[in-house]
Design a protein around this motif. Structure first.
Motif, PDB file in Angstrom:
ATOM      1  N   GLU A 194      22.233   4.997  -3.246  1.00 20.35           N
ATOM      2  CA  GLU A 194      23.540   4.527  -2.794  1.00 20.35           C
ATOM      3  C   GLU A 194      24.201   3.772  -3.940  1.00 20.35           C
ATOM      4  N   PHE A 195      25.496   4.016  -4.150  1.00 25.66           N
ATOM      5  CA  PHE A 195      26.231   3.284  -5.179  1.00 25.66           C
ATOM      6  C   PHE A 195      27.199   2.317  -4.505  1.00 25.66           C
ATOM      7  N   ILE A 196      27.113   1.056  -4.880  1.00 25.03           N
ATOM      8  CA  ILE A 196      27.981   0.016  -4.339  1.00 25.03           C
ATOM      9  C   ILE A 196      29.191  -0.133  -5.265  1.00 25.03           C
ATOM     10  N   VAL A 197      30.363   0.104  -4.739  1.00 23.08           N
ATOM     11  CA  VAL A 197      31.586  -0.007  -5.538  1.00 23.08           C
ATOM     12  C   VAL A 197      31.797  -1.471  -5.924  1.00 23.08           C
ATOM     13  N   PRO A 198      32.069  -1.743  -7.196  1.00 24.51           N
ATOM     14  CA  PRO A 198      32.274  -3.133  -7.612  1.00 24.51           C
ATOM     15  C   PRO A 198      33.494  -3.749  -6.943  1.00 24.51           C
ATOM     16  N   ARG A 199      33.469  -5.060  -6.800  1.00 25.19           N
ATOM     17  CA  ARG A 199      34.610  -5.764  -6.216  1.00 25.19           C
ATOM     18  C   ARG A 199      35.835  -5.625  -7.108  1.00 25.19           C
ATOM     19  N   ALA A 200      36.994  -5.725  -6.486  1.00 25.50           N
ATOM     20  CA  ALA A 200      38.244  -5.652  -7.247  1.00 25.50           C
ATOM     21  C   ALA A 200      38.491  -6.918  -8.040  1.00 25.50           C
ATOM     22  N   THR A 201      37.814  -8.016  -7.641  1.00 25.75           N
ATOM     23  CA  THR A 201      37.973  -9.291  -8.344  1.00 25.75           C
ATOM     24  C   THR A 201      36.855  -9.482  -9.358  1.00 25.75           C
ATOM     25  N   TYR A 202      37.104 -10.342 -10.329  1.00 30.42           N
ATOM     26  CA  TYR A 202      36.140 -10.558 -11.408  1.00 30.42           C
ATOM     27  C   TYR A 202      36.168 -12.043 -11.778  1.00 30.42           C
ATOM     28  N   THR A 203      35.050 -12.724 -11.578  1.00 31.40           N
ATOM     29  CA  THR A 203      34.962 -14.157 -11.861  1.00 31.40           C
ATOM     30  C   THR A 203      34.083 -14.408 -13.081  1.00 31.40           C
ATOM     31  N   HIS A 204      34.641 -15.113 -14.036  1.00 33.17           N
ATOM     32  CA  HIS A 204      33.974 -15.434 -15.300  1.00 33.17           C
ATOM     33  C   HIS A 204      34.016 -16.945 -15.466  1.00 33.17           C
ATOM     34  N   VAL A 205      32.874 -17.563 -15.651  1.00 33.03           N
ATOM     35  CA  VAL A 205      32.811 -19.004 -15.903  1.00 33.03           C
ATOM     36  C   VAL A 205      32.216 -19.224 -17.286  1.00 33.03           C
ATOM     37  N   ALA A 206      32.857 -20.102 -18.049  1.00 26.26           N
ATOM     38  CA  ALA A 206      32.356 -20.481 -19.381  1.00 26.26           C
ATOM     39  C   ALA A 206      32.034 -21.967 -19.322  1.00 26.26           C
ATOM     40  N   VAL A 207      30.792 -22.321 -19.583  1.00 27.43           N
ATOM     41  CA  VAL A 207      30.328 -23.697 -19.372  1.00 27.43           C
ATOM     42  C   VAL A 207      29.545 -24.194 -20.579  1.00 27.43           C
ATOM     43  N   ALA A 208      29.675 -25.489 -20.861  1.00 31.77           N
ATOM     44  CA  ALA A 208      28.876 -26.124 -21.910  1.00 31.77           C
ATOM     45  C   ALA A 208      27.514 -26.467 -21.319  1.00 31.77           C
ATOM     46  N   PRO A 209      26.422 -25.868 -21.792  1.00 33.46           N
ATOM     47  CA  PRO A 209      25.110 -26.108 -21.172  1.00 33.46           C
ATOM     48  C   PRO A 209      24.644 -27.549 -21.331  1.00 33.46           C
ATOM     49  N   ALA A 262       0.851  -1.192   0.000  1.00 33.83           N
ATOM     50  CA  ALA A 262       0.000   0.000   0.000  1.00 33.83           C
ATOM     51  C   ALA A 262       0.881   1.234   0.000  1.00 33.83           C
ATOM     52  N   PRO A 263       0.300   2.410  -0.283  1.00 32.28           N
ATOM     53  CA  PRO A 263       1.089   3.643  -0.233  1.00 32.28           C
ATOM     54  C   PRO A 263       1.832   3.782   1.096  1.00 32.28           C
ATOM     55  N   GLY A 264       3.116   4.176   0.997  1.00 37.12           N
ATOM     56  CA  GLY A 264       3.947   4.326   2.171  1.00 37.12           C
ATOM     57  C   GLY A 264       4.829   3.122   2.456  1.00 37.12           C
ATOM     58  N   ALA A 265       4.554   1.976   1.802  1.00 36.45           N
ATOM     59  CA  ALA A 265       5.356   0.782   2.044  1.00 36.45           C
ATOM     60  C   ALA A 265       6.761   0.959   1.463  1.00 36.45           C
ATOM     61  N   PRO A 266       7.791   0.502   2.170  1.00 32.89           N
ATOM     62  CA  PRO A 266       9.167   0.665   1.673  1.00 32.89           C
ATOM     63  C   PRO A 266       9.512  -0.349   0.594  1.00 32.89           C
ATOM     64  N   VAL A 267      10.246   0.099  -0.409  1.00 38.51           N
ATOM     65  CA  VAL A 267      10.707  -0.761  -1.503  1.00 38.51           C
ATOM     66  C   VAL A 267      12.140  -0.374  -1.836  1.00 38.51           C
ATOM     67  N   LEU A 268      12.985  -1.362  -2.028  1.00 42.21           N
ATOM     68  CA  LEU A 268      14.358  -1.117  -2.439  1.00 42.21           C
ATOM     69  C   LEU A 268      14.492  -1.398  -3.927  1.00 42.21           C
ATOM     70  N   LEU A 269      15.060  -0.460  -4.672  1.00 46.19           N
ATOM     71  CA  LEU A 269      15.293  -0.649  -6.101  1.00 46.19           C
ATOM     72  C   LEU A 269      16.759  -0.971  -6.344  1.00 46.19           C
ATOM     73  N   VAL A 270      17.025  -1.844  -7.305  1.00 49.61           N
ATOM     74  CA  VAL A 270      18.381  -2.171  -7.718  1.00 49.61           C
ATOM     75  C   VAL A 270      18.414  -2.201  -9.233  1.00 49.61           C
ATOM     76  N   ASP A 271      19.449  -1.578  -9.819  1.00 51.92           N
ATOM     77  CA  ASP A 271      19.501  -1.507 -11.274  1.00 51.92           C
ATOM     78  C   ASP A 271      20.418  -2.557 -11.896  1.00 51.92           C
ATOM     79  N   GLY A 272      21.111  -3.338 -11.072  1.00 46.89           N
ATOM     80  CA  GLY A 272      22.017  -4.354 -11.589  1.00 46.89           C
ATOM     81  C   GLY A 272      23.366  -3.827 -11.994  1.00 46.89           C
ATOM     82  N   HIS A 273      23.582  -2.502 -11.817  1.00 48.65           N
ATOM     83  CA  HIS A 273      24.865  -1.878 -12.159  1.00 48.65           C
ATOM     84  C   HIS A 273      25.476  -1.161 -10.955  1.00 48.65           C
ATOM     85  N   GLY A 274      25.032  -1.527  -9.758  1.00 45.01           N
ATOM     86  CA  GLY A 274      25.627  -0.982  -8.551  1.00 45.01           C
ATOM     87  C   GLY A 274      24.815   0.076  -7.831  1.00 45.01           C
ATOM     88  N   THR A 275      23.722   0.554  -8.428  1.00 42.97           N
ATOM     89  CA  THR A 275      22.924   1.606  -7.791  1.00 42.97           C
ATOM     90  C   THR A 275      21.733   1.012  -7.059  1.00 42.97           C
TER      91      THR A 275
END
Length: 239
Positions: free
Chosen positions: A72-87, A37-50
């Motif tokens: 609020e902007f969340i600073v990305p991690r310094a590490t980056y994990t990429h997995v390539a898999v045969a579905p 209902a009006p007034g209820a809290p909701v958190l939005l995330v854009d998938g790019h850190g905001t």
């Protein structure tokens, strides 16, 4: 910002906008299913850190409007994990992988078409929806990149071999992924189909300078191996 309130996906969120209107799908879930209902809290995330803290302004089930109170902007991690898999042939197992890998914190997931692949084509629409759902559920700020299915040899030609590892089952010297991943802030781990990579694919990768690794002594299913690679990378780097 608290992450226990309802989280909604807002891919076109901008820091300077005072209000945001949810998509019809998100609006229906918020208003009809959760009965916000009006007034209820909701958190939005854009998938790019905001992230944006909001409250429901107009509880319309087709166009729910939210009043934005802070960003609020969340600073990305310094590490980056990429997995390539045969579905796998069974798409449910890839859906499970996407859900769990997003929860753990994967940055990128590629899909490989290998010599022994059971699945020769793949549509990302369903997997992308699962990734968004997992993003909201887990409180992650970044939505992983999901890549279209690509032939193994073409993929190998495009990667950086110095940060790439291949988890194969052929005989030969292999290093535990946990032992080498800590020194590689960026990494890509290759996971083959149920029948493993073919000898020619392994030779192609090794010839490019890709390093062979093992995920342990157990013979893992494809999706389990891929998730194990993500989890290993995250845990080793956090420790």
């Amino acid at each position: 910002m608290p992450l226990l309130m309802l989280t909604c996906f807002a891919p076109d969120l901008h820091p300077d906008q005072p209000t945001y209107t949810l998509s019809e799908e998100e609006s229906k879930h918020a208003v009809r299913v959760l009965r916000l209902a009006p007034g209820a809290p909701v958190l939005l995330v854009d998938g790019h850190g905001t992230l944006a803290s909001t409250t429901v302004q107009d509880a319309n089930p087709k166009r729910c409007t939210l009043a934005i109170t802070s960003h609020e902007f969340i600073v990305p991690r310094a590490t980056y994990t990429h997995v390539a898999v045969a579905p796998t042939k069974n798409l449910d197992r890839m859906e499970w992988l996407v859900e769990k890998a997003v929860e753990v914190g994967l940055e990128r997931l590629s899909f490989l078409r290998c010599a022994r692949s059971e699945r020769r084509d793949l549509k990302l629409e369903r997997l992308e929806k699962i990734a968004v759902s997992a993003l909201k559920q887990s409180g992650q700020a970044y939505l992983p990149q999901l890549d279209e299915l690509i032939d193994f040899d073409k993929f190998i030609a495009e990667i950086d071999p110095s940060t790439t590892f291949i988890a194969h089952l052929e005989a030969g010297e292999r290093t535990a992924l946990a032992q080498v991943i800590g020194a590689a802030p960026r990494c890509c781990v290759l996971i083959g189909p149920e029948g493993d990579f073919s000898p020619s694919e392994i030779a192609l990768a090794l010839g490019r300078g890709v390093r062979p690794v093992t995920l342990g002594s157990s013979r893992l299913r494809t999706e389990t191996a891929a998730l194990a690679a993500v989890f290993t990378a995250q845990v080793v780097r956090e420790l």
